[in-house]
Design a protein around this motif. Structure first.
Motif, PDB file in Angstrom:
ATOM      1  N   GLU A 129     -51.993  29.509 -24.834  1.00  0.00           N
ATOM      2  CA  GLU A 129     -50.793  30.702 -25.149  1.00  0.00           C
ATOM      3  C   GLU A 129     -49.362  30.202 -24.167  1.00  0.00           C
ATOM      4  N   LEU A 130     -49.710  29.622 -23.153  1.00  0.00           N
ATOM      5  CA  LEU A 130     -48.539  29.032 -22.350  1.00  0.00           C
ATOM      6  C   LEU A 130     -47.987  27.871 -23.084  1.00  0.00           C
ATOM      7  N   VAL A 131     -48.617  26.866 -23.460  1.00  0.00           N
ATOM      8  CA  VAL A 131     -48.215  25.691 -24.259  1.00  0.00           C
ATOM      9  C   VAL A 131     -47.307  26.393 -25.353  1.00  0.00           C
ATOM     10  N   ALA A 132     -47.637  27.119 -26.123  1.00  0.00           N
ATOM     11  CA  ALA A 132     -47.066  27.746 -27.316  1.00  0.00           C
ATOM     12  C   ALA A 132     -45.783  28.446 -26.848  1.00  0.00           C
ATOM     13  N   ALA A 133     -45.821  29.214 -25.700  1.00  0.00           N
ATOM     14  CA  ALA A 133     -44.469  29.903 -25.511  1.00  0.00           C
ATOM     15  C   ALA A 133     -43.586  29.055 -24.793  1.00  0.00           C
ATOM     16  N   TYR A 134     -43.830  28.307 -24.094  1.00  0.00           N
ATOM     17  CA  TYR A 134     -42.901  27.212 -23.427  1.00  0.00           C
ATOM     18  C   TYR A 134     -42.368  26.328 -24.451  1.00  0.00           C
ATOM     19  N   GLU A 135     -43.103  25.742 -25.331  1.00  0.00           N
ATOM     20  CA  GLU A 135     -42.632  24.702 -26.228  1.00  0.00           C
ATOM     21  C   GLU A 135     -41.663  25.431 -27.490  1.00  0.00           C
ATOM     22  N   ALA A 136     -41.946  26.929 -27.425  1.00  0.00           N
ATOM     23  CA  ALA A 136     -41.163  27.514 -28.485  1.00  0.00           C
ATOM     24  C   ALA A 136     -39.788  27.576 -27.923  1.00  0.00           C
ATOM     25  N   ARG A 137     -39.683  27.469 -26.637  1.00  0.00           N
ATOM     26  CA  ARG A 137     -38.305  27.590 -26.092  1.00  0.00           C
ATOM     27  C   ARG A 137     -37.701  26.307 -25.786  1.00  0.00           C
ATOM     28  N   GLY A 138     -38.378  25.241 -26.172  1.00  0.00           N
ATOM     29  CA  GLY A 138     -37.867  23.792 -25.865  1.00  0.00           C
ATOM     30  C   GLY A 138     -38.073  23.240 -24.522  1.00  0.00           C
ATOM     31  N   ILE A 139     -39.188  24.004 -24.077  1.00  0.00           N
ATOM     32  CA  ILE A 139     -39.346  23.457 -22.391  1.00  0.00           C
ATOM     33  C   ILE A 139     -40.720  22.647 -22.525  1.00  0.00           C
ATOM     34  N   ASP A 140     -40.709  21.413 -22.032  1.00  0.00           N
ATOM     35  CA  ASP A 140     -41.882  20.592 -22.050  1.00  0.00           C
ATOM     36  C   ASP A 140     -43.047  20.992 -21.129  1.00  0.00           C
ATOM     37  N   VAL A 141     -44.527  20.958 -21.647  1.00  0.00           N
ATOM     38  CA  VAL A 141     -45.338  21.429 -20.775  1.00  0.00           C
ATOM     39  C   VAL A 141     -46.139  19.945 -20.186  1.00  0.00           C
ATOM     40  N   ASN A 142     -46.234  19.973 -19.031  1.00  0.00           N
ATOM     41  CA  ASN A 142     -47.065  18.979 -18.371  1.00  0.00           C
ATOM     42  C   ASN A 142     -48.286  19.606 -17.676  1.00  0.00           C
ATOM     43  N   PHE A 143     -49.612  18.975 -17.661  1.00  0.00           N
ATOM     44  CA  PHE A 143     -50.898  19.417 -16.976  1.00  0.00           C
ATOM     45  C   PHE A 143     -50.960  18.874 -15.537  1.00  0.00           C
ATOM     46  N   TYR A 144     -51.236  19.816 -14.742  1.00  0.00           N
ATOM     47  CA  TYR A 144     -51.905  19.271 -13.410  1.00  0.00           C
ATOM     48  C   TYR A 144     -53.207  19.450 -13.342  1.00  0.00           C
ATOM     49  N   TYR A 145     -53.916  18.565 -12.971  1.00  0.00           N
ATOM     50  CA  TYR A 145     -55.490  18.289 -13.097  1.00  0.00           C
ATOM     51  C   TYR A 145     -56.020  18.003 -11.784  1.00  0.00           C
ATOM     52  N   SER A 146     -56.708  18.575 -10.899  1.00  0.00           N
ATOM     53  CA  SER A 146     -57.177  18.186  -9.646  1.00  0.00           C
ATOM     54  C   SER A 146     -58.576  17.053  -9.963  1.00  0.00           C
ATOM     55  N   VAL A 147     -58.696  15.961  -9.676  1.00  0.00           N
ATOM     56  CA  VAL A 147     -59.900  15.281  -9.545  1.00  0.00           C
ATOM     57  C   VAL A 147     -60.954  15.820  -8.644  1.00  0.00           C
ATOM     58  N   LEU A 148     -60.375  16.282  -7.392  1.00  0.00           N
ATOM     59  CA  LEU A 148     -61.375  16.927  -6.483  1.00  0.00           C
ATOM     60  C   LEU A 148     -61.853  18.029  -7.130  1.00  0.00           C
ATOM     61  N   ASP A 149     -63.158  18.195  -6.929  1.00  0.00           N
ATOM     62  CA  ASP A 149     -63.566  19.608  -7.360  1.00  0.00           C
ATOM     63  C   ASP A 149     -64.837  20.025  -6.441  1.00  0.00           C
ATOM     64  N   TYR A 186     -54.668  19.999 -26.897  1.00  0.00           N
ATOM     65  CA  TYR A 186     -53.183  20.201 -26.598  1.00  0.00           C
ATOM     66  C   TYR A 186     -52.362  19.020 -26.698  1.00  0.00           C
ATOM     67  N   PRO A 187     -52.167  18.440 -28.064  1.00  0.00           N
ATOM     68  CA  PRO A 187     -51.861  17.136 -28.154  1.00  0.00           C
ATOM     69  C   PRO A 187     -50.108  17.147 -28.015  1.00  0.00           C
ATOM     70  N   SER A 188     -49.368  18.320 -27.944  1.00  0.00           N
ATOM     71  CA  SER A 188     -48.076  18.158 -27.464  1.00  0.00           C
ATOM     72  C   SER A 188     -47.804  18.212 -25.963  1.00  0.00           C
ATOM     73  N   VAL A 189     -48.801  17.950 -25.299  1.00  0.00           N
ATOM     74  CA  VAL A 189     -48.584  18.108 -23.694  1.00  0.00           C
ATOM     75  C   VAL A 189     -47.598  16.670 -23.628  1.00  0.00           C
ATOM     76  N   LYS A 190     -46.594  16.759 -22.675  1.00  0.00           N
ATOM     77  CA  LYS A 190     -45.821  15.639 -22.425  1.00  0.00           C
ATOM     78  C   LYS A 190     -46.115  14.871 -21.256  1.00  0.00           C
ATOM     79  N   GLY A 191     -47.063  15.544 -20.256  1.00  0.00           N
ATOM     80  CA  GLY A 191     -47.366  14.516 -19.121  1.00  0.00           C
ATOM     81  C   GLY A 191     -48.575  15.095 -18.410  1.00  0.00           C
ATOM     82  N   PHE A 192     -49.226  14.386 -17.445  1.00  0.00           N
ATOM     83  CA  PHE A 192     -50.304  14.567 -16.744  1.00  0.00           C
ATOM     84  C   PHE A 192     -49.877  14.371 -15.296  1.00  0.00           C
ATOM     85  N   TRP A 193     -50.322  15.444 -14.545  1.00  0.00           N
ATOM     86  CA  TRP A 193     -49.983  15.287 -12.874  1.00  0.00           C
ATOM     87  C   TRP A 193     -51.381  15.612 -12.300  1.00  0.00           C
ATOM     88  N   PHE A 194     -51.535  14.630 -11.751  1.00  0.00           N
ATOM     89  CA  PHE A 194     -53.024  14.331 -11.249  1.00  0.00           C
ATOM     90  C   PHE A 194     -52.952  14.668  -9.562  1.00  0.00           C
TER      91      PHE A 194
END
Ligand code: JFZ
Length: 441
Positions: A129-149, A186-194
């Motif tokens: 839902e967030l990817v769709a809402a932000y991209e509809a407004r022209g804002i790029d979405v990046n994903f944070y992912y914690s390797v630590l678990d 989510y193939p439109s994701v623009k970046g990953f933040w590890f």
């Protein structure tokens, strides 16, 4: 030079269109949201004065009780469009969201664990839902992912024996599968933040961080990856043993910025991330956090500071457990955005102004395409006047403020000019667009 298999993939900054786009954004919105938003820094009636996303560790909460929070994650007041509207109001050009933080809870319905949003009462895919809402407004979405678990049975902080090695190999496989899943869903994701890559176990597996970067770039052409993912063959992080940056941009500035005169950082891409309260990324309801919120002009100062050294600024938001944004954070976003709406020409698409030295009253920035130089005055002297020392051989031939037009100035000496800026302080830091010419003679 040491021969490295898993060191930097390149020695110069990327210049492709996707990277230039990321570089031009300058202002981003970070979002930390997960189960920790529900207790929001308070457990059994007591405020825990530490980052809210660390609550399960700091308050030593039994695993079952933490997981039970998922039943209360009802999204009673969650609306992806409202979040995206706030990002637009702030003037953010990209957004980075915690898909999984250290507690292992996933904001998307992952096929590789049960601990995810799909198994909460609403069952909604909030990430989608967030990817769709932000991209509809022209804002790029990046994903944070914690390797630590902290939750996964195969996670290891250190590798002491064969059993640890085997378990951790399974863990790395699990994390790789989750990342493939994110790239596929989510193939439109623009970046990953590890994040969460500092433990000995990860440092001993630099090959895996290399493989992750390679896999993402193969599946998602143009994708931008932060340096915090990476370790090389010898366990060096961010920068490899030969001194070359790994990943696409340096992401070591966490709640701190480089010294404003340290122009060495301007030679590569980087991003700083910052909390609104002193030290919590997840929403923390206690006065420990709420009494320390930054002023909108503090934020503007940091945005200009980063821009002046060629870096991006990622301002963090911690939405509340019901899905609503904290009103104080929405207000900061609104005021920063009002300033950017007037003065954004000194920020977006701008970077380091070579030859223009730091002088204490604020920052010089330069538009990377037009070459236009700006002064962003965030620390007006008590005199109300700013002295502009131009590079030797240049003189000022005109001055303009984006809001109000032509602005008067006095010449004090060759290449030294003075500007009166006492009026209009309530509008926040003043911006001056400088027109210059070669000094005669
Ligand atoms: C990490 C997380 O532990 C924290 O919860 C948050 O997500 C933040 C953005 O990242 O915290 C860090 C990461 C890096 C440093 C310090 C804290 N660092 O490089 O000094």
């Amino acid at each position: 030079m040491i021969e490295l298999k898993y060191g930097a993939a390149r020695q110069e900054p990327r210049q492709d269109a996707a990277m230039q786009r990321f570089r031009g954004h300058r202002v981003g919105q970070f979002i930390h949201w997960g189960l920790y938003a529900l207790p929001a820094g308070r457990w059994e009636g007591k405020d825990v004065e530490f980052a809210a996303e660390f609550l399960p560790r700091v308050a030593k909460i039994p695993q079952q009780r933490w997981e039970a929070l998922a039943n209360d994650f009802t999204l009673a007041d969650f609306d992806a469009d409202r979040w995206a509207d706030t990002a637009v109001a702030m003037g953010a050009r990209y957004m980075t969201i915690t898909t999984k933080h250290h507690d292992g809870f996933c904001l998307w319905p992952s096929a590789h664990t049960d601990f995810h949003m799909g198994n909460t009462p609403s069952g909604r895919d909030v990430l989608g839902e967030l990817v769709a809402a932000y991209e509809a407004r022209g804002i790029d979405v990046n994903f944070y992912y914690s390797v630590l678990d902290w939750r996964h049975p195969d996670w290891r902080f250190t590798l002491e024996n064969d059993a640890d090695n085997l378990a951790f190999a399974r863990y790395l496989d699990f994390a790789m599968k989750q990342l493939e899943e994110l790239a596929e869903r989510y193939p439109s994701v623009k970046g990953f933040w590890f994040d969460g890559t500092w433990d000995e176990s990860v440092k001993a597996n630099g090959w895996w961080t290399w493989e992750v970067e390679r896999m993402l770039k193969k599946r998602l052409p143009g994708v931008v990856v932060n340096s915090r993912l990476r370790a090389d063959d010898l366990g060096a992080r961010h920068v490899d043993t030969n001194g070359h940056l790994m990943g696409d941009y340096e992401s070591g500035y966490e709640r701190r910025l480089p010294e404003p005169w340290d122009t060495s950082v301007a030679t590569r891409d980087w991003e700083a991330c910052m909390t609104i309260p002193q030290a919590s990324w997840g929403y923390h309801q206690g006065p420990w956090a709420q009494s320390t919120l930054k002023h909108p002009w503090d934020v503007v100062d940091m945005i200009a500071h980063c821009t002046s050294l060629g870096g991006n600024f990622l301002l963090n938001f911690g939405p509340r457990g019901d899905g609503s944004l904290a009103p104080a954070e929405v207000e900061i976003a609104r005021r920063v955005g009002e300033w950017l709406a007037v003065n954004g020409e000194a920020i977006y698409g701008c970077g380091f102004a070579e030859g223009w030295e730091y002088q204490g009253w604020g920052y010089f920035t330069r538009d990377t395409s037009s070459g236009q130089v700006f002064a962003v005055v965030t620390r007006l002297p008590a005199s109300g006047r700013v002295r502009l020392q131009l590079p030797a051989g240049l003189e000022l031939t005109g001055l303009r403020t984006p809001g109000t037009g032509a602005h008067p100035y006095n010449r004090l000496a060759d290449s030294v000019f003075e500007v009166e800026l006492r009026a209009g302080l309530e509008a926040g830091p003043a911006v001056l667009a400088l027109e210059t010419g070669l000094l005669a003679g």
